[in-house]
Design a protein around this motif. Structure first.
Motif, short mmCIF file in Angstrom:
data_model
loop_
_atom_site.label_atom_id
_atom_site.label_comp_id
_atom_site.label_asym_id
_atom_site.label_seq_id
_atom_site.Cartn_x
_atom_site.Cartn_y
_atom_site.Cartn_z
N ASN A 171 16.89 -7.17 -13.90
CA ASN A 171 15.73 -7.80 -13.74
C ASN A 171 15.69 -9.30 -14.42
OD1 ASN A 171 14.45 -5.64 -12.21
ND2 ASN A 171 14.02 -4.75 -14.16
N SER A 172 16.82 -9.71 -14.62
CA SER A 172 16.91 -10.95 -15.60
C SER A 172 18.22 -11.89 -14.90
CB SER A 172 17.35 -10.48 -16.99
OG SER A 172 17.42 -11.65 -17.79
N ALA A 173 18.17 -13.04 -15.46
CA ALA A 173 18.95 -14.09 -14.87
C ALA A 173 19.12 -15.23 -15.85
CB ALA A 173 18.68 -14.77 -13.35
N GLY A 174 20.07 -15.59 -16.43
CA GLY A 174 20.21 -16.67 -17.43
C GLY A 174 19.84 -16.16 -18.50
N ASN A 175 20.62 -15.07 -19.19
CA ASN A 175 19.97 -14.45 -20.43
C ASN A 175 20.21 -15.45 -21.67
OD1 ASN A 175 19.18 -12.27 -22.23
ND2 ASN A 175 21.58 -11.93 -22.25
N HIS A 176 19.22 -16.45 -21.69
CA HIS A 176 19.43 -17.45 -22.70
C HIS A 176 18.78 -17.29 -23.87
CE1 HIS A 176 19.35 -21.67 -24.07
NE2 HIS A 176 20.37 -21.53 -23.78
N SER A 177 17.41 -16.99 -23.99
CA SER A 177 16.76 -16.76 -25.21
C SER A 177 17.02 -15.29 -25.99
CB SER A 177 15.32 -16.78 -25.07
OG SER A 177 14.71 -15.91 -24.28
N ALA A 197 16.31 -10.20 -25.37
CA ALA A 197 17.03 -10.65 -24.37
C ALA A 197 16.09 -11.44 -23.27
CB ALA A 197 17.85 -9.66 -23.41
N GLY A 198 15.93 -12.81 -23.39
CA GLY A 198 15.03 -13.34 -22.63
C GLY A 198 15.72 -14.09 -21.33
N THR A 199 15.05 -14.07 -20.34
CA THR A 199 15.59 -14.58 -19.16
C THR A 199 15.27 -16.16 -19.19
OG1 THR A 199 15.58 -14.61 -16.69
CG2 THR A 199 13.30 -14.55 -17.74
N ARG A 200 16.17 -16.97 -18.64
CA ARG A 200 16.08 -18.39 -18.67
C ARG A 200 15.59 -18.63 -17.27
NH1 ARG A 200 21.11 -22.88 -18.29
NH2 ARG A 200 19.78 -24.40 -17.26
N PHE A 201 16.11 -18.10 -16.20
CA PHE A 201 15.67 -18.14 -14.84
C PHE A 201 14.79 -17.09 -14.26
CE2 PHE A 201 20.25 -19.54 -14.90
CZ PHE A 201 20.13 -20.83 -15.06
N LYS A 248 9.20 -13.90 -11.67
CA LYS A 248 8.97 -13.30 -12.91
C LYS A 248 9.83 -13.49 -13.97
CE LYS A 248 4.74 -11.67 -11.05
NZ LYS A 248 3.53 -12.32 -11.79
N GLY A 249 9.47 -13.61 -15.39
CA GLY A 249 10.40 -13.68 -16.37
C GLY A 249 10.46 -12.58 -17.09
N ALA A 250 11.60 -11.91 -17.19
CA ALA A 250 11.62 -10.56 -18.01
C ALA A 250 11.91 -10.86 -19.28
CB ALA A 250 12.63 -9.55 -17.35
N LEU A 251 11.21 -10.47 -20.45
CA LEU A 251 11.64 -10.41 -21.62
C LEU A 251 11.86 -8.88 -22.23
CD1 LEU A 251 8.88 -12.89 -23.10
CD2 LEU A 251 10.93 -13.21 -22.40
N THR A 252 13.25 -8.83 -22.47
CA THR A 252 13.84 -7.23 -22.70
C THR A 252 13.82 -7.09 -24.21
OG1 THR A 252 15.02 -7.45 -20.65
CG2 THR A 252 15.70 -5.68 -22.03
N PHE A 253 13.40 -6.00 -24.64
CA PHE A 253 13.44 -5.63 -26.05
C PHE A 253 14.45 -4.30 -25.95
CE2 PHE A 253 9.88 -8.51 -26.31
CZ PHE A 253 9.70 -8.82 -27.69
N ILE A 254 15.52 -4.64 -26.81
CA ILE A 254 16.64 -3.64 -26.72
C ILE A 254 16.60 -3.12 -28.23
CG2 ILE A 254 19.31 -3.33 -26.74
CD1 ILE A 254 19.29 -5.73 -24.85
N ASN A 309 10.40 -20.67 -17.33
CA ASN A 309 11.86 -20.66 -17.90
C ASN A 309 11.59 -20.38 -19.17
OD1 ASN A 309 12.09 -21.98 -15.31
ND2 ASN A 309 14.20 -22.36 -16.25
N TYR A 310 12.46 -19.31 -19.64
CA TYR A 310 12.21 -18.98 -21.05
C TYR A 310 13.61 -19.08 -21.86
CZ TYR A 310 8.21 -16.71 -19.59
OH TYR A 310 6.96 -16.42 -18.97
N ASP A 311 13.44 -20.35 -22.97
CA ASP A 311 14.59 -20.92 -23.43
C ASP A 311 15.28 -20.36 -24.71
OD1 ASP A 311 16.38 -23.00 -23.35
OD2 ASP A 311 15.11 -24.61 -23.40
#
Length: 657
Positions: A154-160, A173-177, A196-202, A223-225
């Protein structure tokens, strides 16, 4: 007398040259003083003080450099195949690069971070993100090998990513796109409100470091940078910079730069964790790979996971807030005390610093300025701690020295600027060569920085090195920050396009470095623990060769009875057990790389013989004075031949089982 005069003249000239090299006002601005050279010199046999783990960017790997010398020690393969170490080529590590999209032998690695305990670096693991096909990897620092990779759905551009909380409870793991959730076929111009922008807590198991997706927070479609965790009083919070709060979907350089302020999102993960632990959230279908390397079997396995826990912000009131931050913020950095959150607006004239304590007070007093998708927007002035005035052009990232100072990179004006926390005054600025991105102080992302050096990672080099074609090497520059003024010590080239780096004192790692690899601990399915156990087994058109290697021969070293069209498996065990005696093996015509087999380990490669003949194999890693003699032959006969399987051990012919 004339000879003495010439010698004195030469000494005088050398002294003047060295003196002028240290004078920044002289015409020799590009040169370094002799004292700078002494500060980076590491004598033969001595060790560097710090390890620097520098992201490989578009190489997909992680590079290990020594500081202050700038010497490259190792390239750790992570997301890309590596022929030097057979990573992604041998049968054991191929599963490490498996994803829901299939075998992906490359990624774009950006932000390494080192595990922490009580907010201080503990030297157990390095985590790093794959930006393109969203993944998070873990590197075990006892062996400097990648041991786990988890794909992020559910993420794209795993930038942050990948930044750890102060007890390594989570890696984010925060999505950029932002993308449609769930993914579906829809018009791109319907982006606003639907993406939507997914912020993933691993979560990270404190015993063995095993990763698992705890929950995904499904945020508005910005966009989450970049992101960083709170610490001290702000431990339990995570902060993410955002841009494109306009929710534009084309020509972002114009359309995502309209708003005067974007946001830093403040996430109370402790509150969300409590909600999830009490049964909150919704389990949703997903498809993502979890790849784990077993240090006992020396083999990776890939498991496809089928669901993930989704949390919507509306489900946990009071857990998420937006802090307005000018303008298109990129960096989002938290000082060692956890009080100050620095937002670096790429298009802003100032550096914005938020106060955590003022943020909490503003929340308690409900000092809101509207909301975005149900998430309260805090009043800008209510959270503002201060601003650094006219700091430079194009601010990106900030690190801290633990002495009350901050250091920020400026991409456009190509400089590192030192400023004071609390007073916000600029203390010093030094040029970089050129267009600096990230910077790193060892431990700068922790409660306890080791404020001796700052490492700047530059995007452009131009005239700094000998030309090597149109792709000029990227550059790192090392500055001494022990005094009030920064001092440039060293330039050195780096692999890929480096983004972030993580630094740690070598003493925290090298004492735990694994030195002996015991053969009796090898649990590989095809291990061969003595030369007497070496054998060749045919099973239909599959042939399994159980081989050993030791200085300076293979067992078996001559094999006959292989046929064109066979599928031949070389299962090769290195009988050495001391850490610095790897061996290699390469087979002519094999459509793979060599194997580089660590002591006490077993690795496998496949070979499909296509031509009749006698074909050699050999050791690729220089191991002894008789390295050249470490070789063997495989005889390949026509398909259907009646040549029996035989092999030689200690010069004696042996019939296969």
């Amino acid at each position: 007398m004339k000879t003495i005069f010439k010698s004195l003249l030469a000494i005088t000239v050398v002294s003047l040259v060295l003196s002028s090299c240290g004078n920044e006002g002289s015409s020799k601005k590009g040169a370094l003083s002799s004292s700078a050279a002494e500060k980076v010199y590491v004598a033969p046999g001595e060790h560097d003080e710090f390890y620097a783990f520098v992201s490989g960017g578009f190489s997909g790997q992680l590079a290990v450099y020594g500081l202050p010398s700038g010497r490259l020690f190792k390239v750790i393969p992570v997301f890309s195949v590596d022929a030097e170490k057979a990573y992604g080529f041998n049968e054991e590590t191929k599963p490490m690069l498996n994803t829901s999209h299939g075998f992906i032998p490359w990624d774009d690695s950006h932000h390494p971070d080192i595990s922490q305990t009580n907010g201080e670096l503990d030297g157990r693991y390095v985590f790093i993100n794959g930006n393109n096909t969203p993944r998070i990897a873990k590197i075990d620092l006892t062996t400097f090998e990648t041991t786990e990779i988890i794909e992020v759905p559910n993420s794209a551009g795993n930038h942050s990513s990948s930044f750890v909380t102060e007890n390594t409870e989570y890696v984010v793991a925060g999505t950029r796109f932002s993308i449609p959730y769930p993914q579906k076929d829809m018009p791109i111009n319907e982006y606003k409100g639907n993406f939507k922008g997914a912020l993933t807590f691993i979560s990270v198991n404190p015993e063995d470091g095993r990763m698992d997706i705890k929950f995904q927070l499904m945020m508005p479609g910005f966009n989450y940078d970049l992101s960083h965790p709170g610490r001290g009083d702000s431990h339990g919070w995570f902060f993410f910079s955002t841009y494109n709060t306009e929710e534009a979907n084309s020509l972002l350089e114009v359309n995502a730069s309209q708003n005067d302020k974007d946001f830093i999102a403040a996430i109370n993960w402790k509150k969300i964790e409590e909600y999830v632990n009490n049964g909150g959230g919704t389990k949703a279908p997903a498809n993502y790979a979890h790849n784990v390397y077993d240090e006992h079997t020396h083999t990776a396995t890939s498991t496809m996971k089928k669901e993930v826990l989704i949390v919507n912000p509306s489900e946990v009131p009071g857990a998420i807030y937006f802090m307005p931050t000018p303008k298109s913020p990129h960096g989002c950095d938290v000082d060692p005390s956890g009080e100050y959150i620095v937002g670096s607006g790429k298009l802003a004239a100032e550096l914005t610093i938020h106060s955590f304590s003022k943020m909490i007070k503003a929340i308690e007093e409900e000092k809101f300025d509207g909301e975005a998708y149900g998430i309260p927007i805090l009043q800008y002035e209510a959270t503002l701690a201060g601003a650094v005035k006219q700091p430079g052009l194009g601010p990106l990232h900030t690190e801290f020295d633990g002495q009350g100072n901050a250091y920020t990179t400026f991409f456009i004006s190509s400089e590192v600027v030192k400023w004071k926390l609390g007073t916000w005054e600029v203390i010093d600025r030094k040029p970089t060569y050129y267009s600096v991105g990230h910077l790193m102080i060892p431990g700068g992302n922790s409660r306890k920085p080791f404020g001796k050096y700052v490492l700047a990672m530059n995007k452009i080099t131009k005239d700094r090195y000998l030309p090597t074609g149109p792709e000029v090497t990227q550059s790192a520059q090392l500055y001494d920050i022990t005094g009030e003024k920064m001092e440039l010590l060293l330039d050195f080239p780096v692999i890929g396009e480096p983004h972030y780096a993580a630094g740690i004192p070598a003493d925290l790692i090298k004492v735990n470095s694994k030195k002996i690899f015991r053969l009796e601990e090898n649990k590989h399915e095809y291990v061969t623990k003595t030369e007497a156990e070496a054998k060749v087994v045919r099973n239909g058109n599959q042939v399994h060769i159980y081989m050993t290697m030791i200085r300076s021969h293979f067992a078996p070293d001559n094999i006959e009875g292989i046929q064109v069209g066979d599928e031949v498996f070389f299962h090769v065990t290195n009988l050495e057990q001391d850490y610095d005696v790897p061996h290699g093996i390469a087979m002519i015509g094999a459509q793979t790389s060599e194997l580089l087999i660590m002591p006490g380990q077993t690795e496998t490669f496949k070979w499909f013989p296509k031509q009749v003949g006698v074909w050699p194999f050999y050791c690729t890693d220089f191991c002894s004075a008789l390295h050249q003699e470490m070789q063997g032959y495989v005889r390949v006969s026509p398909k259907g031949s009646n040549v029996p399987i035989t092999f030689t051990l200690d010069g004696d012919a042996v019939d296969a089982e």
